[in-house]
Scaffold this active site. Sequence first.
Site, short mmCIF file in Angstrom:
data_model
loop_
_atom_site.label_atom_id
_atom_site.label_comp_id
_atom_site.label_asym_id
_atom_site.label_seq_id
_atom_site.Cartn_x
_atom_site.Cartn_y
_atom_site.Cartn_z
N GLY A 346 30.05 0.58 47.47
CA GLY A 346 30.93 1.34 46.59
C GLY A 346 32.02 0.49 45.97
N GLU A 369 19.57 -14.10 21.85
CA GLU A 369 18.75 -15.24 21.43
C GLU A 369 17.26 -14.97 21.60
OE1 GLU A 369 20.26 -17.25 19.80
OE2 GLU A 369 22.31 -17.30 20.53
N GLU A 373 10.99 -10.12 26.29
CA GLU A 373 9.62 -9.76 25.93
C GLU A 373 9.07 -10.78 24.92
OE1 GLU A 373 11.43 -6.61 27.99
OE2 GLU A 373 12.16 -7.62 26.19
#
Length: 390
Positions: A346, A369, A373
């Site tokens: 927490g 940049e 993917e």
Amino acid sequence: MSWTAEDEAAILDTIDRFVANEVAPIAREKDLADEYPHELVETMKSLGLFGATIGENYGGLALSAATYARIVQKISAVWMAPGGIFNSHLIMAAAIERFGTEEQKQRFLPLMAEGTLRGGIALTEPNAGSDLQAIRCVARRDGDEYVINGSKMWITNAMNGNCLGLLVKTDPNAEPRHRGMSLFAIRTKDDAGNLLPGITVNKIKKTCYRAIDTAEVVFEDFRVSVEDLVGGEEGRGFHMAVGGLELGRINVAARGAGIAQGALKLAVRYATERETFGKPIIQHQAIQLKLGEMAAKVEAAKLLVEQAARMYDSGQRCDMEAGMAKYFASEAGVFCAQEAMRIFGGYGFSTEYEIERYYRDAMLMCVGEGTNEMQRIIIAKQLAAREAAL
């Protein structure tokens, strides 16, 4: 200039002191206030960071990409954001130094090296991020000038800097599309710091990467000289921009590795101090498993960054290696920040603990940049191309 190992060690020692004395004390305050670190930038100028990779002939330090990456890691281990101020700047400088005319190099690089000119790279648009060839910002030739119309998004140094490497379409109908793209090196402000006519800058509010200006830049009938066309030739802008991104991806990879290392350090310290069931939580196996995996990812990320930087220094094509480093190191930053948040429990969600900033900042490295993917696609295409060349 050829830096010796002793020289590089001295430079890195100077950076360690800079981080401890200048960066660490202000990081949380500036981030939470979303306040630009003007004093820090002045110190960065005095250290030569704005000329880190610029050649000695133009007043720069001419550091290797490997040394530059270590500097970025050290800063990012405490605060990722300042590395962005000189990353975009040095991408622009690299494009000018690689592809510009000698007149352009003399006009821009000495002032960029000293930080008088602070630049960015204006590629992304509202409809075009990873697909750079889809840009719509257009430059139309009008005598000895070009008239530019369009907008750019997510531009670092747009507000507090004063020049940009601007990617535009000079031939919107060209096929393939990249042959119609050109790069300009432009001043965005006059000597008094006022935006030039035809430019509007709108700050973007962000969850992460606070304190560093990121903005939309709108061009409306903005006029530039033909002398601002990098290399003096239309149609080569895509190649110039993509070439500069190799250094940018090494920077982002180094920042990802720095975030991972900083998050690990905070987690180890907290786990040593925090006690549950009568002993420090670092003695609990569940915490040890997390820390062990984090430490391994940190070291692997640093090695990939080193490999990409050394290939860049050798002059070899390194888009695959830079992509691998950027992909892995940024994901390592996210992983280590998330695991550290779990270790903090927490308390990690309190702004009194700096780990929450690492958690917010880490994900940006997976997008900046070129998305991760896209990096995996680049890696796969290069694997195929290298296999075919055997």
